[in-house]
Design a protein around this motif. Structure first.
Motif, PDB file in Angstrom:
ATOM      1  N   SER A  32      -0.701 -15.564   3.182  1.00 33.18           N
ATOM      2  CA  SER A  32      -1.445 -15.700   1.929  1.00 33.18           C
ATOM      3  C   SER A  32      -0.698 -16.560   0.914  1.00 33.18           C
ATOM      4  CB  SER A  32      -1.726 -14.320   1.321  1.00 33.18           C
ATOM      5  OG  SER A  32      -0.510 -13.641   1.014  1.00 33.18           O
ATOM      6  N   SER A 103      -4.194 -12.300  -3.729  1.00 32.55           N
ATOM      7  CA  SER A 103      -5.149 -11.352  -3.151  1.00 32.55           C
ATOM      8  C   SER A 103      -4.438 -10.220  -2.423  1.00 32.55           C
ATOM      9  CB  SER A 103      -6.098 -12.078  -2.192  1.00 32.55           C
ATOM     10  OG  SER A 103      -5.367 -12.669  -1.119  1.00 32.55           O
ATOM     11  N   GLU A 104      -3.389 -10.552  -1.682  1.00 33.22           N
ATOM     12  CA  GLU A 104      -2.631  -9.516  -0.980  1.00 33.22           C
ATOM     13  C   GLU A 104      -1.871  -8.629  -1.959  1.00 33.22           C
ATOM     14  OE1 GLU A 104      -2.376  -8.202   1.850  1.00 33.22           O
ATOM     15  OE2 GLU A 104      -3.558  -9.562   3.072  1.00 33.22           O
ATOM     16  N   LYS A 106      -2.879  -7.808  -4.930  1.00 31.46           N
ATOM     17  CA  LYS A 106      -3.843  -6.909  -5.547  1.00 31.46           C
ATOM     18  C   LYS A 106      -4.298  -5.805  -4.588  1.00 31.46           C
ATOM     19  CE  LYS A 106      -5.829 -10.039  -9.009  1.00 31.46           C
ATOM     20  NZ  LYS A 106      -7.065 -10.726  -9.467  1.00 31.46           N
ATOM     21  N   SER A 107      -4.315  -6.117  -3.286  1.00 34.55           N
ATOM     22  CA  SER A 107      -4.800  -5.140  -2.307  1.00 34.55           C
ATOM     23  C   SER A 107      -3.691  -4.243  -1.755  1.00 34.55           C
ATOM     24  CB  SER A 107      -5.506  -5.850  -1.149  1.00 34.55           C
ATOM     25  OG  SER A 107      -4.594  -6.672  -0.427  1.00 34.55           O
ATOM     26  N   GLY A 109      -0.588  -5.185  -0.534  1.00 35.94           N
ATOM     27  CA  GLY A 109       0.017  -5.733   0.677  1.00 35.94           C
ATOM     28  C   GLY A 109       1.432  -5.266   0.946  1.00 35.94           C
ATOM     29  N   LYS A 112       1.136  -2.211   3.174  1.00 39.18           N
ATOM     30  CA  LYS A 112       0.303  -2.219   4.368  1.00 39.18           C
ATOM     31  C   LYS A 112       1.153  -2.146   5.638  1.00 39.18           C
ATOM     32  CE  LYS A 112      -3.632  -4.787   2.463  1.00 39.18           C
ATOM     33  NZ  LYS A 112      -4.409  -6.048   2.539  1.00 39.18           N
TER      34      LYS A 112
END
Length: 226
Positions: A32, A103-104, A106-107, A109, A112
């Motif tokens: 990303s 994006s990662e 915010k999610s 990452g 994960k």
């Protein structure tokens, strides 16, 4: 290239001083964050998976010279599977130094499991590329530590492992279905299919339902954890 203070501290947690610091930077760079001037860690991940596998196979053979392949295989799988790699990554706070796109970030990452496991393999490859096999082996054996000595207890049977995999993802337990039965009553052969609610399935054939179920579960675990 000079490492940031954060990466220098991380290098210390790894127990390896990089002669080529750009390798460590690449190892912690997620796809990303890719740009024309920045490479991600996917190719290193591919290599690190193989280096980890060789080190663990060697360690298991040395740890138990009399263990048959049937015992070694589940132990090996327990040491190299995604969950183990992610656990080691958390132990050394790898998530804190990952370079992620917005994006990662915010999610979540950095937390994960798949992302941490992949980055851990990439870091192993970076050590290997920087110093060769011996430094990579030393780092892996130190980071995995007691997991290697205790793996016989951790290497649960395939059905249990598959059920835990499903539960961890909020799925109902796997379903086992007898697809076929052949042979005489005193020597039947069963074909069992195991199905996950999310769709994947596998079949296996053996001389008992239990053996067929275990074999099918093992095959499905390999499919969902490539």
């Amino acid at each position: 290239m000079k490492l940031s203070g954060e990466l220098k501290a991380f290098s210390g947690r790894l127990g390896h001083t990089f002669l080529q610091p750009e390798l460590l930077v690449r190892a912690v760079t997620h796809s990303s964050m890719v740009s024309p001037h920045r490479d991600d860690n996917q190719r290193l991940e591919f290599l690190g998976d193989r280096v980890l596998g060789l080190v663990m196979a060697e360690a298991l053979l040395k740890a138990d010279p009399n263990a048959p392949e049937g015992q070694l295989a589940p132990r090996y799988n327990a040491l190299v599977r995604r969950e183990a790699c992610a656990d080691v990554a958390r132990q050394i706070d790898l998530g804190a130094v990952l370079k992620l796109g917005r994006s990662e970030m915010k999610s979540g990452g950095r937390r994960k499991e798949a992302l941490l496991a992949d980055a851990m393999e990439a870091v192993i490859a970076a050590i290997y590329e920087d110093g060769g096999f011996d430094p990579a082996r030393r780092a892996i054996l130190r980071l995995w530590g007691d997991r290697i000595n205790n793996v016989a207890a951790d290497a649960r049977d395939a059905k249990t492992s598959l059920q835990e995999w499903a539960q961890a993802r909020g799925e109902v337990p796997p379903q086992y279905v007898e697809i076929n039965r052949t042979g005489p009553d005193h020597q039947p052969v069963f074909t069992i299919e195991v199905r996950l609610a999310s769709g994947p399935s596998e079949q296996a054939t053996a001389g008992s339902k239990r053996q067929a179920e275990q074999a099918a579960a093992s095959a499905l675990l390999e499919k969902v954890n490539p």
